[in-house]
Design an enzyme around this catalytic site. Structure first.
Site, PDB file in Angstrom:
ATOM      1  N   LYS A   1       0.839  -1.217   0.000  1.00 55.61           N
ATOM      2  CA  LYS A   1       0.000   0.000   0.000  1.00 55.61           C
ATOM      3  C   LYS A   1       0.872   1.265   0.000  1.00 55.61           C
ATOM      4  O   LYS A   1       1.993   1.250  -0.504  1.00 55.61           O
ATOM      5  CB  LYS A   1      -0.976  -0.015   1.180  1.00 55.61           C
TER       6      LYS A   1
ATOM      7  N   HIS B   1      -8.460  -3.146  -6.482  1.00 58.70           N
ATOM      8  CA  HIS B   1      -8.355  -3.287  -5.019  1.00 58.70           C
ATOM      9  C   HIS B   1      -9.461  -2.463  -4.361  1.00 58.70           C
ATOM     10  O   HIS B   1      -9.834  -1.391  -4.848  1.00 58.70           O
ATOM     11  CB  HIS B   1      -6.979  -2.819  -4.531  1.00 58.70           C
TER      12      HIS B   1
END
Ligand code: PEP
Length: 258
Positions: free
Chosen positions: A13, A100
């Protein structure tokens, strides 16, 4: 028994910096070494660190792949701030994530946009992890299966049967991502089996049998084995726990043994 090779991806991330990303990459290479033949392992650093992480990984004769957390579907041009598949491939990426939940629900990506990314990645010879999953409200409204089915169908629109060898599907219930809450192995297995059945309907039973469907949502060393022991769960997409070398390695090991 399934002959599918397990897949474990570490989604870093928007975390780490150049030095800490490099240290994590070195740690993953060293600690996952015993399972790199039996598990497909990928790490997804933030965009600015793709090159440096790739050069660390390349210098260690390992099969671990570097992937991008996102791409834009156009090849090049006036798309300020975006990055194409060819660019991430040029930085050493073999794989990309598409859809995502943070891109869908924080940034606002639609199924149609996700599908463009999936197709662009495949055209660029990249593997693609198509992420799907329901929100808490959708789950409570009994919509889990319809949401997953729509995201899978629309995400794979115009993806050909042979191109499916490039696709991994990640079932990630949104309410389980980064929350510490995990779907029970039975609930996750149920969702995976339905997604596999749907892939069989869209393509054929052979494609359904081959496609890897991985689980994401607060996977940790303590729950990985019970999730990966389910017949339709072929590994995991790991967020928080992928930032800790020992935890990620323990999860990769669970996938190898699963
Ligand atoms: C993810 O980022 O895809 C994810 C599943 O995160 P976490 O493991 O932290 O829930």
């Amino acid at each position: 028994m399934s002959t599918r090779k397990p897949y474990v991806g570490g989604n870093w991330k928007m975390n780490l910096k150049q030095d800490s990303a490099g240290a994590l990459a070195r740690g993953v290479v060293d600690s996952c070494e015993p399972w790199q033949g039996s598990v497909d392992i990928a790490v997804f650093p933030a965009l600015p660190y793709l090159l440096s992480v790739h050069s660390i990984i390349r210098s260690h004769a390992t099969t671990i792949a570097v992937g991008s957390q996102d791409v834009y579907h156009e090849d090049d041009g006036a798309f300020t701030g975006e990055v194409s598949c060819a660019m991430v491939a040029d930085c050493g990426c073999k794989s990309v994530l598409a859809g995502h939940s943070e891109r869908r629900h924080v940034i606002g990506e639609t199924n149609a946009q996700v599908n463009l990314k999936v197709r662009a990645a495949i055209e660029a010879d990249l593997d693609v992890v198509l992420c799907v999953g329901e929100t808490l409200e959708q789950r409570e409204a009994g919509q889990t299966d319809t949401v997953n089915a729509q995201q899978v169908r629309e995400g794979l629109a115009e993806v050909g049967q042979r191109q499916m060898d490039r696709v991994v599907i990640a079932y990630e219930p949104v309410w389980a991502i980064g929350t510490g809450k995990t779907a029970t192995p039975e609930d996750a297995q149920d969702a995976h089996a339905k997604i596999r059945g749907l892939v069989g309907e869209i393509y054929n039973p052979d494609v359904a049998e081959r496609v890897r469907i991985i689980y994401g949502g607060s996977v940790k060393p303590s729950n990985a084995a019970s999730l990966f022991g389910q017949p339709d769960i072929d590994g995991g997409l790991i967020g928080g726990a992928s930032l800790k070398v020992e935890d990620f390695a323990a999860i990769v090991r669970a996938a190898a043994e699963g």
